[in-house]
Design a protein around this motif. Sequence first.
Motif, PDB file in Angstrom:
ATOM      1  N   ALA A  17       0.825  -1.219   0.000  1.00 28.10           N
ATOM      2  CA  ALA A  17       0.000   0.000   0.000  1.00 28.10           C
ATOM      3  C   ALA A  17       0.859   1.269   0.000  1.00 28.10           C
ATOM      4  CB  ALA A  17      -0.911  -0.006   1.227  1.00 28.10           C
ATOM      5  N   GLU A  18       2.193   1.114   0.007  1.00 28.65           N
ATOM      6  CA  GLU A  18       3.132   2.245   0.082  1.00 28.65           C
ATOM      7  C   GLU A  18       2.832   3.122   1.300  1.00 28.65           C
ATOM      8  OE1 GLU A  18       3.602   4.390  -3.562  1.00 28.65           O
ATOM      9  OE2 GLU A  18       4.139   2.598  -4.718  1.00 28.65           O
ATOM     10  N   ASP A  19       2.443   2.485   2.393  1.00 32.05           N
ATOM     11  CA  ASP A  19       2.243   3.176   3.674  1.00 32.05           C
ATOM     12  C   ASP A  19       3.608   3.230   4.366  1.00 32.05           C
ATOM     13  OD1 ASP A  19       1.607   4.119   6.177  1.00 32.05           O
ATOM     14  OD2 ASP A  19      -0.106   2.777   6.480  1.00 32.05           O
ATOM     15  N   ASP A  20       4.426   4.193   3.927  1.00 33.18           N
ATOM     16  CA  ASP A  20       5.811   4.260   4.383  1.00 33.18           C
ATOM     17  C   ASP A  20       5.922   4.558   5.865  1.00 33.18           C
ATOM     18  OD1 ASP A  20       6.610   3.774   1.753  1.00 33.18           O
ATOM     19  OD2 ASP A  20       6.573   5.913   1.266  1.00 33.18           O
ATOM     20  N   GLU A  21       5.085   5.478   6.389  1.00 36.02           N
ATOM     21  CA  GLU A  21       5.121   5.798   7.822  1.00 36.02           C
ATOM     22  C   GLU A  21       4.763   4.565   8.638  1.00 36.02           C
ATOM     23  OE1 GLU A  21       6.149   8.319   9.352  1.00 36.02           O
ATOM     24  OE2 GLU A  21       6.028  10.085   8.052  1.00 36.02           O
ATOM     25  N   GLY A  22       3.704   3.866   8.212  1.00 34.78           N
ATOM     26  CA  GLY A  22       3.282   2.677   8.952  1.00 34.78           C
ATOM     27  C   GLY A  22       4.358   1.605   8.971  1.00 34.78           C
ATOM     28  N   LEU A  23       5.077   1.435   7.833  1.00 36.10           N
ATOM     29  CA  LEU A  23       6.126   0.425   7.768  1.00 36.10           C
ATOM     30  C   LEU A  23       7.277   0.780   8.699  1.00 36.10           C
ATOM     31  CD1 LEU A  23       7.252  -2.146   6.396  1.00 36.10           C
ATOM     32  CD2 LEU A  23       8.314  -0.647   4.708  1.00 36.10           C
ATOM     33  N   LEU A  24       7.677   2.056   8.720  1.00 37.48           N
ATOM     34  CA  LEU A  24       8.809   2.445   9.562  1.00 37.48           C
ATOM     35  C   LEU A  24       8.487   2.330  11.049  1.00 37.48           C
ATOM     36  CD1 LEU A  24      10.212   5.468   7.512  1.00 37.48           C
ATOM     37  CD2 LEU A  24      11.050   3.115   7.597  1.00 37.48           C
ATOM     38  N   LEU A  25       7.197   2.432  11.389  1.00 35.42           N
ATOM     39  CA  LEU A  25       6.822   2.242  12.792  1.00 35.42           C
ATOM     40  C   LEU A  25       7.062   0.799  13.255  1.00 35.42           C
ATOM     41  CD1 LEU A  25       3.503   4.334  12.984  1.00 35.42           C
ATOM     42  CD2 LEU A  25       5.709   4.878  14.059  1.00 35.42           C
ATOM     43  N   LEU A  26       7.124  -0.118  12.298  1.00 33.85           N
ATOM     44  CA  LEU A  26       7.326  -1.532  12.652  1.00 33.85           C
ATOM     45  C   LEU A  26       8.799  -1.918  12.748  1.00 33.85           C
ATOM     46  CD1 LEU A  26       4.676  -3.411  10.448  1.00 33.85           C
ATOM     47  CD2 LEU A  26       4.547  -2.897  12.887  1.00 33.85           C
ATOM     48  N   VAL A  27       9.710  -0.948  12.483  1.00 28.65           N
ATOM     49  CA  VAL A  27      11.140  -1.278  12.409  1.00 28.65           C
ATOM     50  C   VAL A  27      11.644  -2.013  13.647  1.00 28.65           C
ATOM     51  CG1 VAL A  27      13.460  -0.264  12.398  1.00 28.65           C
ATOM     52  CG2 VAL A  27      11.779   0.433  10.687  1.00 28.65           C
ATOM     53  N   PRO A  28      11.343  -1.577  14.894  1.00 24.06           N
ATOM     54  CA  PRO A  28      11.877  -2.295  16.057  1.00 24.06           C
ATOM     55  C   PRO A  28      11.490  -3.777  16.068  1.00 24.06           C
ATOM     56  CG  PRO A  28      11.021  -0.160  16.713  1.00 24.06           C
ATOM     57  CD  PRO A  28      10.591  -0.358  15.300  1.00 24.06           C
ATOM     58  N   ARG A  29      10.275  -4.046  15.636  1.00 29.78           N
ATOM     59  CA  ARG A  29       9.842  -5.451  15.621  1.00 29.78           C
ATOM     60  C   ARG A  29      10.418  -6.205  14.425  1.00 29.78           C
ATOM     61  NH1 ARG A  29       3.593  -5.477  15.662  1.00 29.78           N
ATOM     62  NH2 ARG A  29       3.938  -7.740  15.869  1.00 29.78           N
ATOM     63  N   LEU A  30      10.497  -5.507  13.292  1.00 33.25           N
ATOM     64  CA  LEU A  30      11.006  -6.179  12.092  1.00 33.25           C
ATOM     65  C   LEU A  30      12.480  -6.547  12.228  1.00 33.25           C
ATOM     66  CD1 LEU A  30       9.295  -4.082   9.259  1.00 33.25           C
ATOM     67  CD2 LEU A  30       8.785  -6.445   9.921  1.00 33.25           C
ATOM     68  N   ARG A  31      13.239  -5.780  13.019  1.00 32.98           N
ATOM     69  CA  ARG A  31      14.660  -6.105  13.205  1.00 32.98           C
ATOM     70  C   ARG A  31      14.856  -7.480  13.851  1.00 32.98           C
ATOM     71  NH1 ARG A  31      18.203  -2.017  12.303  1.00 32.98           N
ATOM     72  NH2 ARG A  31      17.437   0.146  12.352  1.00 32.98           N
ATOM     73  N   THR A  32      13.863  -7.941  14.567  1.00 31.99           N
ATOM     74  CA  THR A  32      13.978  -9.239  15.239  1.00 31.99           C
ATOM     75  C   THR A  32      13.648 -10.408  14.311  1.00 31.99           C
ATOM     76  OG1 THR A  32      11.664  -9.252  16.006  1.00 31.99           O
ATOM     77  CG2 THR A  32      13.294  -8.146  17.401  1.00 31.99           C
ATOM     78  N   ASP A  33      13.147 -10.091  13.106  1.00 34.36           N
ATOM     79  CA  ASP A  33      12.742 -11.148  12.171  1.00 34.36           C
ATOM     80  C   ASP A  33      13.955 -11.597  11.357  1.00 34.36           C
ATOM     81  OD1 ASP A  33      10.263 -12.538  10.881  1.00 34.36           O
ATOM     82  OD2 ASP A  33      11.450 -11.811   9.185  1.00 34.36           O
ATOM     83  N   GLU A  34      14.012 -12.892  11.043  1.00 32.57           N
ATOM     84  CA  GLU A  34      15.157 -13.430  10.308  1.00 32.57           C
ATOM     85  C   GLU A  34      15.270 -12.859   8.895  1.00 32.57           C
ATOM     86  OE1 GLU A  34      14.872 -17.576   9.204  1.00 32.57           O
ATOM     87  OE2 GLU A  34      12.695 -17.562   9.563  1.00 32.57           O
ATOM     88  N   HIS A  35      14.193 -12.274   8.383  1.00 32.97           N
ATOM     89  CA  HIS A  35      14.221 -11.716   7.036  1.00 32.97           C
ATOM     90  C   HIS A  35      14.557 -10.218   7.027  1.00 32.97           C
ATOM     91  CE1 HIS A  35      12.742 -15.445   5.495  1.00 32.97           C
ATOM     92  NE2 HIS A  35      11.583 -15.359   6.137  1.00 32.97           N
ATOM     93  N   TRP A  36      15.028  -9.694   8.143  1.00 32.54           N
ATOM     94  CA  TRP A  36      15.322  -8.255   8.210  1.00 32.54           C
ATOM     95  C   TRP A  36      16.284  -7.812   7.096  1.00 32.54           C
ATOM     96  CZ3 TRP A  36      14.084  -3.600   9.376  1.00 32.54           C
ATOM     97  CH2 TRP A  36      15.061  -2.580   9.420  1.00 32.54           C
ATOM     98  N   GLY A  37      17.441  -8.436   6.994  1.00 33.40           N
ATOM     99  CA  GLY A  37      18.427  -8.004   6.014  1.00 33.40           C
ATOM    100  C   GLY A  37      17.984  -8.250   4.581  1.00 33.40           C
ATOM    101  N   ARG A  38      17.251  -9.367   4.336  1.00 33.69           N
ATOM    102  CA  ARG A  38      16.897  -9.745   2.975  1.00 33.69           C
ATOM    103  C   ARG A  38      15.646  -9.041   2.460  1.00 33.69           C
ATOM    104  NH1 ARG A  38      18.225 -14.875   5.188  1.00 33.69           N
ATOM    105  NH2 ARG A  38      16.009 -15.429   5.364  1.00 33.69           N
ATOM    106  N   MET A  39      14.750  -8.615   3.348  1.00 31.49           N
ATOM    107  CA  MET A  39      13.479  -8.062   2.890  1.00 31.49           C
ATOM    108  C   MET A  39      13.113  -6.743   3.550  1.00 31.49           C
ATOM    109  SD  MET A  39      10.784  -8.253   0.990  1.00 31.49           S
ATOM    110  CE  MET A  39      10.833  -9.913   0.327  1.00 31.49           C
ATOM    111  N   TRP A  40      13.119  -6.701   4.872  1.00 27.78           N
ATOM    112  CA  TRP A  40      12.552  -5.529   5.535  1.00 27.78           C
ATOM    113  C   TRP A  40      13.502  -4.333   5.504  1.00 27.78           C
ATOM    114  CZ3 TRP A  40       8.325  -7.472   4.829  1.00 27.78           C
ATOM    115  CH2 TRP A  40       7.957  -8.729   5.264  1.00 27.78           C
ATOM    116  N   ALA A  41      14.822  -4.548   5.663  1.00 32.73           N
ATOM    117  CA  ALA A  41      15.756  -3.413   5.616  1.00 32.73           C
ATOM    118  C   ALA A  41      15.718  -2.702   4.268  1.00 32.73           C
ATOM    119  CB  ALA A  41      17.175  -3.878   5.948  1.00 32.73           C
ATOM    120  N   PRO A  42      15.787  -3.426   3.121  1.00 34.79           N
ATOM    121  CA  PRO A  42      15.679  -2.706   1.844  1.00 34.79           C
ATOM    122  C   PRO A  42      14.303  -2.064   1.662  1.00 34.79           C
ATOM    123  CG  PRO A  42      15.787  -5.082   1.474  1.00 34.79           C
ATOM    124  CD  PRO A  42      16.142  -4.848   2.902  1.00 34.79           C
ATOM    125  N   GLY A  43      13.248  -2.691   2.160  1.00 35.94           N
ATOM    126  CA  GLY A  43      11.921  -2.091   2.060  1.00 35.94           C
ATOM    127  C   GLY A  43      11.826  -0.799   2.866  1.00 35.94           C
TER     128      GLY A  43
END
Length: 409
Positions: A17-43
């Motif tokens: 949905a290109e909800d960039d603010e909403g995605l960045l709010l999830l950063v602390p939780r996304l860092r704990t996911d094994e896909h952080w470097g491969r998917m969430w960090a570039p996103g």
Amino acid sequence: MTDGVQLRVQAEDLMRAEDDEGLLLLVPRLRTDEHWGRMWAPGCAIAAARLGRADEARDFLFEALDGGFFQPELFDGELERAFGAEPDWPQLQAKLTANLPPAPLEIVVWPSLTPKLPLELFRTTPEREEQLRPLLPELSGSSWERAVTLLHWVTDRWEHANDHVGADEDAVDVLRHVDEDGLRFACVEYSTVLSHALNASGIPARRLSLRQRDFHAGWGKGHVVSEAWIDDFGQWVVLDGQNGAYWSFDVAPLSTLELQAALADGRQPALLAADGPMRPDVAAWWFTYFHQVSTTGATWAQPPFVPHFQHELRPSQLLVGSPQDVYPDLAEIGISVDVRGGTAATRFTSRHPYTIGYAVQYDGERHVVDGADPVWPLPTSGGSHAATVAVRTPSGELTPQPLVFRITG
């Protein structure tokens, strides 16, 4: 749905949905996911760039690169639009390319099965083979030695006569008629007993129908013999049960294909019986029968094919244009990749009907693989590895086939 799965679904929906603010709010939780470097960090790098937060965007991008990210194509060009105008983009692209990990395992050379028609043997039922085995002579030695023993035994069982058993009678029936009824039979029955005896002894065998030139007319234009796969030689060999003989130019017995080629070239081999070579004139007569050949399951001929034999219309086996289609190399091996205990393994398969397993030669050691579970776990140490694998039969081991693989360790 687990918390981890729910988090990933939520992040994917926000990125879509290109909800960039909403995605960045999830950063602390996304860092704990094994896909952080491969998917969430570039996103998150793309999201921060679109929001004009350039420094934060580059921090996310470098986290992705340091985490091994190498698939910008997953983001449909967004990464290039976000960072492509920056001066160091070529260096960043080089880093992306360098992040591509090598393949953990590469099979470099492997054995394979040459495409052939399904192998059909001339054998009786398993139950009748059990009844036949006690009637056979004692066998020992190599595959060829046992085949020759059976060849001469069959020839000596009765004196030739032009009589035949019923079409549904097998080797056990023929031997019973000989021993109990005093009957005598022709080449068909010699071949039946020999082929059934060979198969009952673990030697693949077929019945071979031979015909002279112009076999559609006249009489005495056909002869029936056997052909057997001999492990010792790695080829099919013609065995004439009626004459107790095989063909040879020197010592090695000849195959059907070799005999047909010799007939076409005008080169006559010797016909070798138990007591030595047959007279050249006698051998010359038997040699003329190799003009046209039909084995168990197939008839081959160059067009046109004549379906008449001695003035009668006869059914044929499956017509093929090349005899190579029905002469499989039974030493060949096919492989597939299996997984055992979380590591790669190879699964072997063979066309040899009497395969009991496989022998793998690797790093100076011999590994025996059971035919009931023909799987060999590959070594896990890094580097290039070379092995050979051979079919195991009751007669021994066939020609080894190469297997080369490379492991990134």
